[in-house]
Design a protein around this motif. Structure first.
Motif, PDB file in Angstrom:
ATOM      1  N   GLY A 193       0.812  -1.209   0.000  1.00  0.00           N
ATOM      2  CA  GLY A 193       0.000   0.000   0.000  1.00  0.00           C
ATOM      3  C   GLY A 193       0.846   1.259   0.000  1.00  0.00           C
ATOM      4  N   ARG A 194       0.176   2.398  -0.101  1.00  0.00           N
ATOM      5  CA  ARG A 194       0.859   3.680  -0.044  1.00  0.00           C
ATOM      6  C   ARG A 194       1.237   3.980   1.398  1.00  0.00           C
ATOM      7  NH1 ARG A 194      -3.737   7.148  -2.701  1.00  0.00           N
ATOM      8  NH2 ARG A 194      -2.567   8.849  -1.741  1.00  0.00           N
ATOM      9  N   GLY A 195       2.456   4.407   1.609  1.00  0.00           N
ATOM     10  CA  GLY A 195       2.909   4.684   2.966  1.00  0.00           C
ATOM     11  C   GLY A 195       4.165   5.513   2.982  1.00  0.00           C
ATOM     12  N   SER A 196       4.390   6.216   4.091  1.00  0.00           N
ATOM     13  CA  SER A 196       5.572   7.055   4.238  1.00  0.00           C
ATOM     14  C   SER A 196       6.026   7.043   5.693  1.00  0.00           C
ATOM     15  CB  SER A 196       5.263   8.492   3.796  1.00  0.00           C
ATOM     16  OG  SER A 196       4.266   9.072   4.619  1.00  0.00           O
ATOM     17  N   ASP A 197       7.181   7.638   5.929  1.00  0.00           N
ATOM     18  CA  ASP A 197       7.747   7.835   7.269  1.00  0.00           C
ATOM     19  C   ASP A 197       7.753   6.561   8.106  1.00  0.00           C
ATOM     20  OD1 ASP A 197       9.055   9.399   9.039  1.00  0.00           O
ATOM     21  OD2 ASP A 197       7.276  10.259   9.951  1.00  0.00           O
ATOM     22  N   PRO A 198       8.424   5.495   7.642  1.00  0.00           N
ATOM     23  CA  PRO A 198       8.443   4.241   8.409  1.00  0.00           C
ATOM     24  C   PRO A 198       9.322   4.337   9.648  1.00  0.00           C
ATOM     25  CG  PRO A 198       9.915   4.088   6.533  1.00  0.00           C
ATOM     26  CD  PRO A 198       9.204   5.402   6.398  1.00  0.00           C
ATOM     27  N   ALA A 199       8.979   3.569  10.662  1.00  0.00           N
ATOM     28  CA  ALA A 199       9.789   3.425  11.872  1.00  0.00           C
ATOM     29  C   ALA A 199       9.847   1.949  12.221  1.00  0.00           C
ATOM     30  CB  ALA A 199       9.188   4.229  13.023  1.00  0.00           C
ATOM     31  N   TRP A 200      11.058   1.414  12.322  1.00  0.00           N
ATOM     32  CA  TRP A 200      11.242  -0.008  12.579  1.00  0.00           C
ATOM     33  C   TRP A 200      11.267  -0.259  14.075  1.00  0.00           C
ATOM     34  CZ3 TRP A 200      14.208  -2.459   8.079  1.00  0.00           C
ATOM     35  CH2 TRP A 200      13.925  -3.836   7.995  1.00  0.00           C
ATOM     36  N   SER A 201      10.528  -1.251  14.547  1.00  0.00           N
ATOM     37  CA  SER A 201      10.472  -1.545  15.978  1.00  0.00           C
ATOM     38  C   SER A 201      11.701  -2.319  16.422  1.00  0.00           C
ATOM     39  CB  SER A 201       9.216  -2.372  16.296  1.00  0.00           C
ATOM     40  OG  SER A 201       9.424  -3.746  15.994  1.00  0.00           O
ATOM     41  N   PRO A 202      11.954  -2.358  17.737  1.00  0.00           N
ATOM     42  CA  PRO A 202      12.908  -3.347  18.257  1.00  0.00           C
ATOM     43  C   PRO A 202      12.335  -4.748  18.034  1.00  0.00           C
ATOM     44  CG  PRO A 202      12.371  -1.649  19.898  1.00  0.00           C
ATOM     45  CD  PRO A 202      11.381  -1.513  18.782  1.00  0.00           C
ATOM     46  N   LEU A 203      13.149  -5.773  18.282  1.00  0.00           N
ATOM     47  CA  LEU A 203      12.621  -7.127  18.246  1.00  0.00           C
ATOM     48  C   LEU A 203      11.498  -7.245  19.276  1.00  0.00           C
ATOM     49  CD1 LEU A 203      15.847  -9.311  17.935  1.00  0.00           C
ATOM     50  CD2 LEU A 203      14.115  -8.903  16.172  1.00  0.00           C
ATOM     51  N   LEU A 204      10.465  -7.999  18.934  1.00  0.00           N
ATOM     52  CA  LEU A 204       9.315  -8.111  19.814  1.00  0.00           C
ATOM     53  C   LEU A 204       9.637  -8.955  21.050  1.00  0.00           C
ATOM     54  CD1 LEU A 204       6.475  -8.644  17.188  1.00  0.00           C
ATOM     55  CD2 LEU A 204       7.373  -6.497  18.126  1.00  0.00           C
ATOM     56  N   ALA A 205       8.890  -8.724  22.110  1.00  0.00           N
ATOM     57  CA  ALA A 205       9.081  -9.484  23.340  1.00  0.00           C
ATOM     58  C   ALA A 205       8.567 -10.902  23.153  1.00  0.00           C
ATOM     59  CB  ALA A 205       8.347  -8.798  24.492  1.00  0.00           C
ATOM     60  N   ASP A 206       9.071 -11.848  23.945  1.00  0.00           N
ATOM     61  CA  ASP A 206       8.678 -13.250  23.816  1.00  0.00           C
ATOM     62  C   ASP A 206       7.336 -13.553  24.480  1.00  0.00           C
ATOM     63  OD1 ASP A 206      10.915 -14.679  22.449  1.00  0.00           O
ATOM     64  OD2 ASP A 206      12.029 -13.677  24.015  1.00  0.00           O
ATOM     65  N   THR A 207       6.947 -12.766  25.471  1.00  0.00           N
ATOM     66  CA  THR A 207       5.667 -13.002  26.135  1.00  0.00           C
ATOM     67  C   THR A 207       4.524 -12.751  25.150  1.00  0.00           C
ATOM     68  OG1 THR A 207       6.652 -12.267  28.208  1.00  0.00           O
ATOM     69  CG2 THR A 207       4.265 -12.313  28.105  1.00  0.00           C
ATOM     70  N   PRO A 208       3.457 -13.597  25.097  1.00  0.00           N
ATOM     71  CA  PRO A 208       3.178 -14.691  26.031  1.00  0.00           C
ATOM     72  C   PRO A 208       3.723 -16.040  25.597  1.00  0.00           C
ATOM     73  CG  PRO A 208       1.294 -14.343  24.642  1.00  0.00           C
ATOM     74  CD  PRO A 208       2.315 -13.326  24.221  1.00  0.00           C
ATOM     75  N   MET A 209       4.440 -16.110  24.461  1.00  0.00           N
ATOM     76  CA  MET A 209       4.952 -17.410  24.023  1.00  0.00           C
ATOM     77  C   MET A 209       6.152 -17.832  24.869  1.00  0.00           C
ATOM     78  SD  MET A 209       6.878 -16.455  20.483  1.00  0.00           S
ATOM     79  CE  MET A 209       5.407 -15.664  19.909  1.00  0.00           C
ATOM     80  N   GLN A 210       6.366 -19.113  24.945  1.00  0.00           N
ATOM     81  CA  GLN A 210       7.497 -19.629  25.682  1.00  0.00           C
ATOM     82  C   GLN A 210       8.767 -19.406  24.876  1.00  0.00           C
ATOM     83  OE1 GLN A 210       6.881 -23.504  27.332  1.00  0.00           O
ATOM     84  NE2 GLN A 210       9.035 -24.054  27.207  1.00  0.00           N
ATOM     85  N   LEU A 211       9.847 -19.104  25.595  1.00  0.00           N
ATOM     86  CA  LEU A 211      11.120 -18.918  24.913  1.00  0.00           C
ATOM     87  C   LEU A 211      11.516 -20.197  24.183  1.00  0.00           C
ATOM     88  CD1 LEU A 211      13.182 -17.011  27.617  1.00  0.00           C
ATOM     89  CD2 LEU A 211      12.448 -16.112  25.402  1.00  0.00           C
TER      90      LEU A 211
END
Length: 460
Positions: free
Chosen positions: A431-449
């Protein structure tokens, strides 16, 4: 009008008034080399010949979808070329057994990945997988994740991250998300909405309804906290927004117009610019005390602050010399000095999460480019150039950048480039989009490591 032009125009007016067609990752179609030494992927200078990896079909619920997402992730990195499954001689691989190595070396596979999705009595699934070097006939990694069936896509990203890290020595980036400004409509019906999407472009979601113009969304060091600017009919505000609770909070009213916010690395401060008394300067707010500190006081327009990963310095954009350039100062505002050295205009600086590089947008000669330089301004190099592009944002591993690119007379889309400049493609989001911001890696909760399933037998 694009983001930096809009922000500079807003500032200049106030002073005067004294108030990827989808692109594919470029990869030469060359025969797979016959491997003699240890498996490794060299990424410092970019990969000319992608690594041939066989991603065999995962068995069990959602197994085919898991296989597809993993393969697409690895291909998008530019360092891997998942092989066509029709070339596989051995099929029906089981986690209880090693692969038949000669049947994989025969087709030129430099690594073999396979796994299964197994339902558990508690309603969750086990996602197990193994990665082998068929030439040395040893196991590179064996892992298991436990999660709900609905989390199969996230687990696919995490598996791809494990493979990427084991093969390259660098941390992965697939289990992350992209915040951006979604654009739709034209003219008076044009909508600007805050949106978020998985790193591969899947599952786009709108966070605002289009009643405001959204600018400069940015993540905190926590992947569920963001900050952005919103322009309404009679107001402009900086908001903090929690993605988990959907709670939105304004930073407050300022004596002047505030814009261009960005979090400090620990998430306790937000730096931004305020147009006040004829000047546009950089300020920082302590979110715990709401105390506001002014960092710059030059008559020029100072914007787009970005903290270094250790929070000791801030890079920002200023036209105090007559042309927009990049400057660095200490976090308290002292020691301000220019670092950009070339011709043209420099905007939208972003400090790498690794701390070694600063990304930027540069305009010169009627074209725009995405580039990087060392933190002292040396070693400048261009990664991408086009009719118009801006606003680079770093992947959590500091190896890729996402930015917005517009074709002449066309739409604005999200694109990605690696540090070599050889891997460049439109992002998975179409889609059309601008000004992206990349997140840190997501947290593991609620899944088990994830859990390693026995020792690896291949020496590093």
């Amino acid at each position: 009008m694009r983001l930096n032009l809009l922000l500079c125009t807003v500032a200049a007016v106030a002073v005067a008034g004294v108030t990827l067609v989808q692109a594919q990752v470029a990869r030469p179609q060359t025969p797979a080399p016959q491997q003699q030494g240890p498996v490794e992927v060299e990424i410092d200078q970019g990969v000319i010949r992608p690594f041939q990896i066989a991603v065999a079909p995962f068995s069990g619920p959602n197994g085919s979808q898991v296989t597809t997402v993993i393969g697409d992730n690895l291909r998008r990195s530019g360092f891997f070329e998942p092989m066509n499954p029709s070339s596989f001689i051995e099929t029906g691989l089981s986690l209880q057994n090693a692969p038949n190595f000669p049947q994989w070396t025969q087709i030129g596979a430099q690594a073999v990945l396979y796994g299964s999705v197994t339902p558990r009595a508690d309603g969750r699934n086990d996602f197990g997988f193994r990665l082998y070097d068929p030439y040395r006939q040893c196991q590179l990694v064996s892992y298991n994740f436990t999660a709900t069936p609905e989390q199969w896509r996230r687990i696919s990203h995490k598996i791809a991250d494990v493979v990427y890290q084991r093969m390259t020595g660098e941390s992965g980036f697939f289990d992350s998300r992209i915040l951006y400004v979604a654009e739709s409509g034209t003219g008076l019906n044009r909508l600007s909405r805050l949106a978020i999407v998985d790193s591969d472009g899947a599952d786009p979601q709108f966070l605002t309804d289009g009643n405001e113009i959204i600018l400069t969304p940015r993540f905190s060091s926590k992947p569920d906290e963001i900050v952005y600017m919103a322009l309404g009919k009679d107001y402009s505000r900086i908001y903090l927004y929690n993605l988990s609770t959907s709670r939105r909070e304004s930073l407050g009213e300022f004596d002047g117009q505030a814009f261009g916010p960005r979090y400090s690395p620990d998430g306790t401060k937000v730096a931004f610019s305020i147009i006040r008394g004829g000047n546009t300067d950089v300020y920082v707010m302590d979110l715990r005390t709401r105390q506001l500190s002014r960092l710059t006081s030059d008559p020029g327009i100072d914007t787009s602050p970005s903290f270094s990963p250790d929070a000791s310095r801030i890079v920002f954009n200023s036209d105090r010399s007559g042309t927009p350039r990049l400057y660095v100062m200490n976090a308290d505002g002292s020691g301000q000095r220019p670092i950009s050295r070339g011709g043209g205009s420099y905007t939208a600086p972003a400090w790498s999460p690794r701390g070694d590089l600063i990304a930027f947008t540069k305009s010169q000669g009627g074209r725009f480019a995405t580039g990087v330089m060392n933190a002292d301004g040396s070693g400048e190099r261009q990664l991408s150039s086009s009719y118009f592009e801006e606003g680079p944002s770093w992947a959590p591993n500091g190896r890729y950048l996402m930015f917005a690119r517009q074709t002449r007379g066309g739409d604005t889309n999200l694109w990605m480039v690696d540090l070599s400049g050889r891997v460049i493609a439109q992002s998975g989001y179409q889609g059309r989009g601008s000004d992206p911001a990349w997140s840190p890696l997501l947290a593991d909760t609620p899944m088990q490591l994830g859990r390693a399933q026995g020792p690896d037998s291949c020496p590093s």
